[in-house]
Write a protein that holds these residues in place. Structure first.
Motif, PDB file in Angstrom:
ATOM      1  N   ARG A  73       0.835  -1.195   0.000  1.00  9.99           N
ATOM      2  CA  ARG A  73       0.000   0.000   0.000  1.00  9.99           C
ATOM      3  C   ARG A  73       0.866   1.239   0.000  1.00  9.99           C
ATOM      4  NH1 ARG A  73      -1.198   2.219   5.472  1.00  9.99           N
ATOM      5  NH2 ARG A  73       0.074   1.045   6.936  1.00  9.99           N
ATOM      6  N   ILE A  74       0.240   2.334  -0.354  1.00  8.96           N
ATOM      7  CA  ILE A  74       0.838   3.661  -0.275  1.00  8.96           C
ATOM      8  C   ILE A  74       0.003   4.425   0.742  1.00  8.96           C
ATOM      9  CG2 ILE A  74       1.344   5.801  -1.500  1.00  8.96           C
ATOM     10  CD1 ILE A  74       1.355   4.092  -4.109  1.00  8.96           C
ATOM     11  N   ALA A  75       0.674   5.113   1.648  1.00  8.76           N
ATOM     12  CA  ALA A  75      -0.048   5.855   2.686  1.00  8.76           C
ATOM     13  C   ALA A  75       0.603   7.223   2.865  1.00  8.76           C
ATOM     14  CB  ALA A  75      -0.031   5.081   3.998  1.00  8.76           C
ATOM     15  N   LYS A  76      -0.116   8.086   3.534  1.00  8.29           N
ATOM     16  CA  LYS A  76       0.423   9.401   3.892  1.00  8.29           C
ATOM     17  C   LYS A  76       1.172   9.267   5.208  1.00  8.29           C
ATOM     18  CE  LYS A  76      -1.279  12.506   0.950  1.00  8.29           C
ATOM     19  NZ  LYS A  76      -0.415  13.257   0.085  1.00  8.29           N
ATOM     20  N   GLY A  77       2.399   9.742   5.227  1.00  5.79           N
ATOM     21  CA  GLY A  77       3.177   9.782   6.451  1.00  5.79           C
ATOM     22  C   GLY A  77       2.999  11.141   7.109  1.00  5.79           C
ATOM     23  N   GLN A  78       3.877  11.434   8.023  1.00  3.10           N
ATOM     24  CA  GLN A  78       3.824  12.735   8.669  1.00  3.10           C
ATOM     25  C   GLN A  78       4.310  13.806   7.708  1.00  3.10           C
ATOM     26  OE1 GLN A  78       5.829  12.481  12.433  1.00  3.10           O
ATOM     27  NE2 GLN A  78       4.230  11.214  13.311  1.00  3.10           N
ATOM     28  N   ASN A  79       3.826  15.016   7.890  1.00 10.57           N
ATOM     29  CA  ASN A  79       4.183  16.168   7.057  1.00 10.57           C
ATOM     30  C   ASN A  79       3.806  15.960   5.589  1.00 10.57           C
ATOM     31  OD1 ASN A  79       5.380  17.323   9.387  1.00 10.57           O
ATOM     32  ND2 ASN A  79       7.281  16.235   8.952  1.00 10.57           N
ATOM     33  N   GLY A  80       2.817  15.107   5.321  1.00  2.09           N
ATOM     34  CA  GLY A  80       2.336  14.897   3.961  1.00  2.09           C
ATOM     35  C   GLY A  80       3.209  14.019   3.096  1.00  2.09           C
ATOM     36  N   ALA A  81       4.249  13.426   3.644  1.00  2.20           N
ATOM     37  CA  ALA A  81       5.136  12.561   2.863  1.00  2.20           C
ATOM     38  C   ALA A  81       4.410  11.267   2.491  1.00  2.20           C
ATOM     39  CB  ALA A  81       6.388  12.232   3.677  1.00  2.20           C
ATOM     40  N   GLN A  82       4.781  10.717   1.356  1.00  5.46           N
ATOM     41  CA  GLN A  82       4.238   9.439   0.908  1.00  5.46           C
ATOM     42  C   GLN A  82       5.082   8.301   1.489  1.00  5.46           C
ATOM     43  OE1 GLN A  82       1.573   8.853  -1.091  1.00  5.46           O
ATOM     44  NE2 GLN A  82       1.100  11.010  -1.346  1.00  5.46           N
ATOM     45  N   VAL A  83       4.419   7.195   1.844  1.00  2.75           N
ATOM     46  CA  VAL A  83       5.121   6.026   2.379  1.00  2.75           C
ATOM     47  C   VAL A  83       4.680   4.798   1.586  1.00  2.75           C
ATOM     48  CG1 VAL A  83       5.622   4.632   4.422  1.00  2.75           C
ATOM     49  CG2 VAL A  83       5.067   7.058   4.689  1.00  2.75           C
ATOM     50  N   LEU A  84       5.655   4.015   1.136  1.00  4.33           N
ATOM     51  CA  LEU A  84       5.384   2.756   0.442  1.00  4.33           C
ATOM     52  C   LEU A  84       5.633   1.614   1.414  1.00  4.33           C
ATOM     53  CD1 LEU A  84       4.904   1.037  -2.159  1.00  4.33           C
ATOM     54  CD2 LEU A  84       7.392   1.135  -2.491  1.00  4.33           C
ATOM     55  N   TYR A  85       4.671   0.687   1.485  1.00  3.50           N
ATOM     56  CA  TYR A  85       4.785  -0.498   2.335  1.00  3.50           C
ATOM     57  C   TYR A  85       4.645  -1.748   1.468  1.00  3.50           C
ATOM     58  CZ  TYR A  85       3.561   2.675   6.197  1.00  3.50           C
ATOM     59  OH  TYR A  85       3.521   3.710   7.092  1.00  3.50           O
ATOM     60  N   LEU A  86       5.585  -2.684   1.599  1.00  2.00           N
ATOM     61  CA  LEU A  86       5.495  -3.994   0.945  1.00  2.00           C
ATOM     62  C   LEU A  86       5.667  -5.054   2.028  1.00  2.00           C
ATOM     63  CD1 LEU A  86       7.837  -3.441  -2.158  1.00  2.00           C
ATOM     64  CD2 LEU A  86       5.367  -3.082  -2.016  1.00  2.00           C
ATOM     65  N   GLY A  87       4.664  -5.908   2.225  1.00  6.07           N
ATOM     66  CA  GLY A  87       4.704  -6.921   3.267  1.00  6.07           C
ATOM     67  C   GLY A  87       4.913  -8.311   2.702  1.00  6.07           C
ATOM     68  N   TYR A  88       5.595  -9.147   3.468  1.00  5.48           N
ATOM     69  CA  TYR A  88       5.925 -10.506   3.036  1.00  5.48           C
ATOM     70  C   TYR A  88       5.728 -11.522   4.155  1.00  5.48           C
ATOM     71  CZ  TYR A  88       8.599  -8.676  -0.973  1.00  5.48           C
ATOM     72  OH  TYR A  88       8.979  -8.059  -2.128  1.00  5.48           O
ATOM     73  N   ALA A  89       5.424 -12.745   3.745  1.00  2.00           N
ATOM     74  CA  ALA A  89       5.608 -13.921   4.590  1.00  2.00           C
ATOM     75  C   ALA A  89       6.917 -14.533   4.105  1.00  2.00           C
ATOM     76  CB  ALA A  89       4.461 -14.904   4.413  1.00  2.00           C
ATOM     77  N   THR A  90       7.881 -14.681   4.992  1.00  3.24           N
ATOM     78  CA  THR A  90       9.201 -15.159   4.585  1.00  3.24           C
ATOM     79  C   THR A  90       9.188 -16.672   4.356  1.00  3.24           C
ATOM     80  OG1 THR A  90      10.040 -15.625   6.798  1.00  3.24           O
ATOM     81  CG2 THR A  90      10.240 -13.338   6.013  1.00  3.24           C
TER      82      THR A  90
END
Length: 176
Positions: A73-90
């Motif tokens: 997902r892409i989310a809003k971080g603090q101060n309006g910054a964009q954050v990319l998250y990639l999750g895995y099962a190892t």
């Protein structure tokens, strides 16, 4: 003659009928003994993130062997910054997440993703130094790399070699 629905025997027969019905239901219901972790493709999310940030996005060039990408997902971080998250099962079925953002201050973003501010050491991955953080009560390990344009964090319950495996596959994609 006593009514069949009264007394202890009526209760026992009713209980037996209910248990027999539940047993029959369990017997005929298909059951899978195989693990099922949903696989979610993240290439479109990474491409969309690249269109929203002014720098080349970091992402795995391929998935580590045996790993299953299961969230992004892409989310809003603090101060309006964009954050990319990639999750895995190892491969060992632990959790690992890759996050990146140009959020300032970078130390604040890294501490929030790692759930701790204190470093416990460094780790070399492909000739690059990553900062190690460990939060014992959550069994959470994190690798942090602060770059001029972005901060990269790999975190989760995976062990250090597994986190390093993901770090080794990260590659910056050209802006554009």
């Amino acid at each position: 003659m006593r009514r069949f629905t009264q007394g202890f025997y009526g209760y026992a027969v009713a209980l037996f009928v209910c248990l027999a019905g539940a047993g029959l239901f369990l017997l005929v219901t298909p059951q899978s003994r195989e693990e099922h972790i949903p696989r979610l493709e993240y290439s479109i999310t990474v491409a969309n993130f690249g269109h929203t940030v002014p720098y080349g996005v970091w992402a795995p060039q391929k998935d580590p062997a045996g790993w299953i990408p299961n969230s992004n997902r892409i989310a809003k971080g603090q101060n309006g910054a964009q954050v990319l998250y990639l999750g895995y099962a190892t491969a060992k079925r632990e959790h690992a997440m890759f996050a990146q953002s140009d959020e300032k201050p970078a130390a604040g973003f890294a501490s929030r993703m790692a759930n701790i501010e204190r470093t416990v050491g460094t780790q070399q991955v492909g000739g690059v130094t990553w900062e190690q953080r460990f939060r014992e009560d959550k069994k959470q390990r994190s690798l942090v790399r602060v770059l001029p344009e972005t901060t990269l964090v790999i975190t989760g319950t995976a062990d250090w070699p597994e986190l390093a495996e993901l770090a080794a596959l990260l590659q910056q994609r050209p802006k554009g």
